[in-house]
Design a protein around this motif. Structure first.
Motif, PDB file in Angstrom:
ATOM      1  N   ALA A   1       0.834  -1.207   0.000  1.00  0.00           N
ATOM      2  CA  ALA A   1       0.000   0.000   0.000  1.00  0.00           C
ATOM      3  C   ALA A   1       0.869   1.257   0.000  1.00  0.00           C
ATOM      4  CB  ALA A   1      -0.921  -0.011   1.214  1.00  0.00           C
ATOM      5  N   ARG A   2       1.958   1.244   0.776  1.00  0.00           N
ATOM      6  CA  ARG A   2       2.863   2.405   0.782  1.00  0.00           C
ATOM      7  C   ARG A   2       3.512   2.589  -0.580  1.00  0.00           C
ATOM      8  NH1 ARG A   2       4.420   0.201   5.826  1.00  0.00           N
ATOM      9  NH2 ARG A   2       6.358  -0.589   4.926  1.00  0.00           N
ATOM     10  N   HIS A   3       3.842   1.492  -1.252  1.00  0.00           N
ATOM     11  CA  HIS A   3       4.450   1.572  -2.583  1.00  0.00           C
ATOM     12  C   HIS A   3       3.473   2.196  -3.581  1.00  0.00           C
ATOM     13  CE1 HIS A   3       7.223   0.503  -5.774  1.00  0.00           C
ATOM     14  NE2 HIS A   3       6.251  -0.111  -6.428  1.00  0.00           N
ATOM     15  N   ALA A   4       2.210   1.755  -3.530  1.00  0.00           N
ATOM     16  CA  ALA A   4       1.195   2.324  -4.424  1.00  0.00           C
ATOM     17  C   ALA A   4       0.990   3.807  -4.144  1.00  0.00           C
ATOM     18  CB  ALA A   4      -0.122   1.564  -4.264  1.00  0.00           C
ATOM     19  N   THR A   5       0.974   4.175  -2.870  1.00  0.00           N
ATOM     20  CA  THR A   5       0.811   5.582  -2.502  1.00  0.00           C
ATOM     21  C   THR A   5       1.968   6.415  -3.023  1.00  0.00           C
ATOM     22  OG1 THR A   5      -0.407   4.967  -0.507  1.00  0.00           O
ATOM     23  CG2 THR A   5       0.560   7.170  -0.559  1.00  0.00           C
ATOM     24  N   HIS A   6       3.186   5.891  -2.916  1.00  0.00           N
ATOM     25  CA  HIS A   6       4.370   6.613  -3.406  1.00  0.00           C
ATOM     26  C   HIS A   6       4.278   6.859  -4.908  1.00  0.00           C
ATOM     27  CE1 HIS A   6       8.532   7.761  -4.007  1.00  0.00           C
ATOM     28  NE2 HIS A   6       8.697   6.748  -4.831  1.00  0.00           N
TER      29      HIS A   6
ATOM     30  N   SER B   1      -9.607  -4.290  -8.770  1.00  0.00           N
ATOM     31  CA  SER B   1     -10.108  -3.954  -7.439  1.00  0.00           C
ATOM     32  C   SER B   1      -9.017  -3.489  -6.493  1.00  0.00           C
ATOM     33  CB  SER B   1     -10.820  -5.172  -6.836  1.00  0.00           C
ATOM     34  OG  SER B   1     -11.912  -5.545  -7.641  1.00  0.00           O
ATOM     35  N   SER B   2      -7.757  -3.862  -6.747  1.00  0.00           N
ATOM     36  CA  SER B   2      -6.708  -3.587  -5.769  1.00  0.00           C
ATOM     37  C   SER B   2      -5.960  -2.285  -6.029  1.00  0.00           C
ATOM     38  CB  SER B   2      -5.700  -4.750  -5.737  1.00  0.00           C
ATOM     39  OG  SER B   2      -5.116  -4.928  -7.020  1.00  0.00           O
ATOM     40  N   TRP B   3      -5.938  -1.813  -7.292  1.00  0.00           N
ATOM     41  CA  TRP B   3      -5.188  -0.588  -7.523  1.00  0.00           C
ATOM     42  C   TRP B   3      -6.008   0.632  -7.106  1.00  0.00           C
ATOM     43  CZ3 TRP B   3      -0.551   0.828  -7.608  1.00  0.00           C
ATOM     44  CH2 TRP B   3      -0.217   2.135  -8.004  1.00  0.00           C
ATOM     45  N   PRO B   4      -5.427   1.551  -6.319  1.00  0.00           N
ATOM     46  CA  PRO B   4      -6.200   2.686  -5.783  1.00  0.00           C
ATOM     47  C   PRO B   4      -6.384   3.807  -6.798  1.00  0.00           C
ATOM     48  CG  PRO B   4      -3.959   2.730  -4.921  1.00  0.00           C
ATOM     49  CD  PRO B   4      -4.080   1.473  -5.733  1.00  0.00           C
ATOM     50  N   PHE B   5      -7.321   3.621  -7.761  1.00  0.00           N
ATOM     51  CA  PHE B   5      -7.614   4.678  -8.734  1.00  0.00           C
ATOM     52  C   PHE B   5      -8.127   5.937  -8.030  1.00  0.00           C
ATOM     53  CE2 PHE B   5      -8.289   0.713 -11.131  1.00  0.00           C
ATOM     54  CZ  PHE B   5      -7.473   0.942 -12.214  1.00  0.00           C
TER      55      PHE B   5
ATOM     56  N   PHE C   1      -5.212  12.580  -4.972  1.00  0.00           N
ATOM     57  CA  PHE C   1      -3.907  13.253  -4.941  1.00  0.00           C
ATOM     58  C   PHE C   1      -3.839  14.357  -5.991  1.00  0.00           C
ATOM     59  CE2 PHE C   1      -1.346   9.471  -3.046  1.00  0.00           C
ATOM     60  CZ  PHE C   1      -2.000   9.666  -1.839  1.00  0.00           C
ATOM     61  N   LEU C   2      -4.348  14.082  -7.185  1.00  0.00           N
ATOM     62  CA  LEU C   2      -4.369  15.109  -8.222  1.00  0.00           C
ATOM     63  C   LEU C   2      -5.220  16.303  -7.794  1.00  0.00           C
ATOM     64  CD1 LEU C   2      -4.707  12.893 -11.413  1.00  0.00           C
ATOM     65  CD2 LEU C   2      -2.871  14.533 -10.998  1.00  0.00           C
ATOM     66  N   ALA C   3      -6.353  16.018  -7.152  1.00  0.00           N
ATOM     67  CA  ALA C   3      -7.261  17.094  -6.756  1.00  0.00           C
ATOM     68  C   ALA C   3      -6.634  17.987  -5.692  1.00  0.00           C
ATOM     69  CB  ALA C   3      -8.573  16.499  -6.251  1.00  0.00           C
ATOM     70  N   TYR C   4      -6.066  17.383  -4.643  1.00  0.00           N
ATOM     71  CA  TYR C   4      -5.562  18.241  -3.567  1.00  0.00           C
ATOM     72  C   TYR C   4      -4.264  18.934  -3.949  1.00  0.00           C
ATOM     73  CZ  TYR C   4      -1.552  15.898  -1.270  1.00  0.00           C
ATOM     74  OH  TYR C   4      -0.308  15.408  -0.951  1.00  0.00           O
ATOM     75  N   LYS C   5      -3.438  18.281  -4.744  1.00  0.00           N
ATOM     76  CA  LYS C   5      -2.203  18.948  -5.186  1.00  0.00           C
ATOM     77  C   LYS C   5      -2.526  20.099  -6.145  1.00  0.00           C
ATOM     78  CE  LYS C   5       0.768  14.874  -4.664  1.00  0.00           C
ATOM     79  NZ  LYS C   5       1.662  15.376  -3.607  1.00  0.00           N
ATOM     80  N   ALA C   6      -3.561  19.920  -6.961  1.00  0.00           N
ATOM     81  CA  ALA C   6      -3.976  21.003  -7.853  1.00  0.00           C
ATOM     82  C   ALA C   6      -4.514  22.190  -7.043  1.00  0.00           C
ATOM     83  CB  ALA C   6      -5.036  20.490  -8.830  1.00  0.00           C
ATOM     84  N   ARG C   7      -5.350  21.911  -6.046  1.00  0.00           N
ATOM     85  CA  ARG C   7      -5.866  22.994  -5.189  1.00  0.00           C
ATOM     86  C   ARG C   7      -4.727  23.711  -4.489  1.00  0.00           C
ATOM     87  NH1 ARG C   7      -9.684  20.565  -0.997  1.00  0.00           N
ATOM     88  NH2 ARG C   7      -9.530  22.719  -0.218  1.00  0.00           N
ATOM     89  N   ARG C   8      -3.765  22.947  -4.029  1.00  0.00           N
ATOM     90  CA  ARG C   8      -2.638  23.536  -3.297  1.00  0.00           C
ATOM     91  C   ARG C   8      -1.796  24.432  -4.182  1.00  0.00           C
ATOM     92  NH1 ARG C   8       1.585  19.754   0.111  1.00  0.00           N
ATOM     93  NH2 ARG C   8       2.966  21.405   0.852  1.00  0.00           N
TER      94      ARG C   8
END
Length: 386
Positions: A249-254, A297-301, A307-314
Motif C-alpha cells: 500500500a505504501r508503494h502504491a501511494t508513493h 479492485s486492488s489498484w487505488p484509482f 492526490f491530483l485534486a488536492y495537489k492542484a488545489r494547493r
C-alpha cells in the motif's frame, strides 16, 4: 485546506516504554467505555451521556482530564460511524451476516490503536525538534522527532488542531494536522486530460504515459509471496502478510504521489487546468475477465484522483471531473463513437475517418475536450433577472 504531516518520533527506551504503556492503557479504557455504552445505550451511545457515565471511572483509571475526554469522544465517534454505515447500507441489508455481527456486540479497539492529543497534552518545540507529551507515567519531555525541512516549516507556521500518536511496525509517529492557505485558482488557457488505467496508470492528453508494467511485475511478485505465506497458516505468516500488505500500500501511494506531482507541475508551468474522468462506481459499471478482477479492485484509482485534486488545489491549478462515458471509443476528430473503434486494448482506429493512435492517449484527449466544454458551462455568468 487541511492536510496531515507525519513526523517520526525518536524516543529513548524509557520514553518508548512510557508511550507504549499509555497507548495500551487508553485503548483498554476505550474498550471499557465502548462496552459500557453498548450495555447502556446499544449502538446509540453519544458523547454527552457517555461523559456523565464514564468520566469518573476513567479518571480513577489514571487518565488525565483531556485524555479521558478524548477517549469518550473517540468511542462516541466510532458508534456514530457505525450507525451511518448501517443506515447507508454499507454493512448489507437487514439480516445480513456482516450487519448482524456489527449490531450484536460492542465496538473493540486494537491495543496499539492511535491516540489523540491536543495542545494541552502535547507541546511542540520546533527549534529543538522535540515534543513534550502526556503519558500515564507523567509528562515526558524532550522526545525527539525527525521530518523534512519543508514539513518542519509547515508545522511551525500552519499546524492546527489535534495530533494522533501512532505505533506502526515497531516505530512511533505523530500525525499532525496543518491548515494551509488555499491560493486562488488561475483562469486556465487549456486543460490536460488524464486517463487512468491498469496497464498504463495515467496517460495525459499531451502523450505523457506513466506505465504500470514495472509495477505489475512488483505486484505479481508480491502476490506470489502472499500465496506462499497463506499456505503456511501460522501466526507468524499472518503477521508477515499484514506487513507485506502495508508495504504494498505504501508503494502504491508513493507511485500515485509521483504521478500527481509531475502532472500538477506541468499544468502549473503551462497555466492549464487538470481534467479527470469521474470514476464513481467503476467496479459496478465495468465488467472485466475473471483473471483481471483482482488487478482492477486492488489498484487505488480513487487515491490517484484524490492526490491530483488536492495537489492542484494547493498549487492554484483548476481541477474538474468529466463524464467518462465512451472516452476510449469516441473519435476526437469526427466524433464517431462505437466499440469497433478500439479493436485492441492498446490501439484506437476510427472506423469513419481513420484516425489512429494509442487508445489511452485518445481517451486523454477526449477527457480534455470535455473539460473545455464543461469549464465554459460551469463558469457561465448567471442570466440577468427578469
Amino acid at each position: 485546506m487541511k492536510l496531515v504531516v507525519q513526523v517520526k518520533l525518536m524516543p529513548t527506551p524509557v520514553q518508548a516504554a512510557a508511550l507504549e504503556t499509555t497507548v495500551r492503557s487508553v485503548n483498554e479504557a476505550a474498550n471499557w467505555v465502548a462496552a459500557t455504552a453498548f450495555e447502556a445505550f446499544g449502538l446509540k451511545g453519544r458523547e454527552t451521556p457517555l461523559r456523565a457515565l464514564c468520566y469518573g471511572e476513567l479518571k480513577a483509571r489514571g487518565l488525565g482530564a483531556q485524555a479521558a475526554q478524548h477517549v469518550i469522544k473517540r468511542v462516541a465517534d466510532a458508534y456514530a460511524t457505525l450507525r451511518a454505515n448501517i443506515r447507508n447500507g454499507n454493512l448489507g441489508p437487514q439480516g445480513a451476516r456482516h450487519r448482524l455481527k456489527a449490531e450484536s456486540r460492542a465496538i473493540a479497539f486494537r491495543p496499539d490503536a492511535a491516540h489523540t492529543y491536543d495542545d494541552r497534552c502535547a507541546s511542540w518545540q520546533y527549534d529543538a525538534k522535540t515534543i513534550s507529551i502526556w503519558t500515564v507515567s507523567g509528562r515526558v519531555k524532550s522526545v525527539r522527532f525527525v521530518c523534512s525541512p519543508n514539513a518542519l516549516k509547515q508545522l511551525a507556521e500552519h499546524r492546527k488542531g489535534e495530533s494522533d500518536l501512532v505505533f506502526r511496525d515497531g516505530k512511533w509517529f505523530l500525525i499532525a494536522t496543518i491548515d494551509l492557505p488555499e491560493p486562488e485558482a488561475f483562469e486556465p488557457v487549456d486543460f490536460i486530460g488524464v486517463d487512468r488505467g491498469i496497464v498504463n496508470l495515467a496517460t495525459t492528453s499531451d502523450g505523457t504515459n506513466h506505465s504500470g508494467r514495472r509495477l505489475g511485475r512488483y505486484r505479481r511478485w508480491q502476490a506470489k509471496k502472499k500465496a506462499e505465506l497463506q499456505a503456511k497458516r501460522t501466526r507468524s505468516a499472518k503477521q508477515l502478510l499484514k506487513k507485506r500488505a502495508r508495504r504494498e500500500a505504501r508503494h502504491a501511494t508513493h507511485i500515485n504521489h509521483k504521478i500527481a506531482k509531475q502532472t500538477v507541475a506541468v499544468a502549473q508551468r503551462t497555466e492549464r487546468g487538470i481534467a479527470l474522468e469521474e470514476l464513481q462506481g467503476i467496479r459496478d459499471r465495468v465488467t472485466v475477465p475473471r483473471d483481471q478482477r483482482a488487478r482492477l479492485s486492488s489498484w487505488p484509482f480513487r487515491q490517484l484522483g484524490a492526490f491530483l485534486a488536492y495537489k492542484a488545489r494547493r498549487a492554484g491549478v483548476p481541477f474538474i471531473e468529466v463524464d467518462p462515458a465512451y472516452t476510449s471509443q469516441r473519435c476526437p476528430r469526427c466524433g464517431h463513437t462505437e466499440r469497433g473503434n478500439r479493436p485492441t486494448r492498446d490501439l484506437f482506429r476510427c472506423r469513419r475517418c481513420g484516425l489512429a493512435g494509442p487508445a489511452d492517449h485518445v481517451a486523454g484527449v477526449n477527457v480534455r475536450n470535455r473539460a473545455r466544454s464543461a469549464w465554459v458551462f460551469v463558469n457561465m455568468p448567471d442570466p440577468p433577472p427578469a
